[in-house]
Design a protein around this motif. Sequence first.
Motif, PDB file in Angstrom:
ATOM      1  N   ALA A  24      -7.990 -14.199  -4.388  1.00  0.00           N
ATOM      2  CA  ALA A  24      -7.798 -14.924  -5.641  1.00  0.00           C
ATOM      3  C   ALA A  24      -7.641 -13.953  -6.803  1.00  0.00           C
ATOM      4  CB  ALA A  24      -8.964 -15.861  -5.895  1.00  0.00           C
ATOM      5  N   GLN A  25      -8.355 -12.842  -6.751  1.00  0.00           N
ATOM      6  CA  GLN A  25      -8.243 -11.839  -7.804  1.00  0.00           C
ATOM      7  C   GLN A  25      -6.877 -11.178  -7.800  1.00  0.00           C
ATOM      8  OE1 GLN A  25     -11.463  -8.992  -7.419  1.00  0.00           O
ATOM      9  NE2 GLN A  25     -12.130  -9.465  -9.479  1.00  0.00           N
ATOM     10  N   SER A  26      -6.366 -10.891  -6.616  1.00  0.00           N
ATOM     11  CA  SER A  26      -5.076 -10.210  -6.532  1.00  0.00           C
ATOM     12  C   SER A  26      -3.910 -11.165  -6.724  1.00  0.00           C
ATOM     13  CB  SER A  26      -4.944  -9.476  -5.199  1.00  0.00           C
ATOM     14  OG  SER A  26      -4.915 -10.407  -4.139  1.00  0.00           O
ATOM     15  N   GLY A  27      -4.167 -12.466  -6.697  1.00  0.00           N
ATOM     16  CA  GLY A  27      -3.119 -13.443  -6.938  1.00  0.00           C
ATOM     17  C   GLY A  27      -2.325 -13.812  -5.708  1.00  0.00           C
ATOM     18  N   ASP A  28      -2.838 -13.541  -4.516  1.00  0.00           N
ATOM     19  CA  ASP A  28      -2.144 -13.939  -3.296  1.00  0.00           C
ATOM     20  C   ASP A  28      -2.068 -15.454  -3.236  1.00  0.00           C
ATOM     21  OD1 ASP A  28      -1.934 -11.329  -2.580  1.00  0.00           O
ATOM     22  OD2 ASP A  28      -3.628 -11.365  -1.182  1.00  0.00           O
TER      23      ASP A  28
END
Length: 64
Positions: A48-52
């Motif tokens: 979620a942090q990396s935006g996957d």
Amino acid sequence: MFNSILLIGFGATEIILIIVVVLLLFGGKKIPELMRGMGKGIKEFKSAQSGDENTPADEDRKAH
């Protein structure tokens, strides 16, 4: 970095005491389930942090 900050004040005695308390509270059979759930939570948080767009939880749902 976080691990080194966390373990600065803990010696071997404190770590052993924490492990014994965790074993007494949760029992030996429940600990692998807890660790598995924690691992999934960390994977979802990182994705979620990396935006996957495809999170591990989405992939698990597709497999079932």
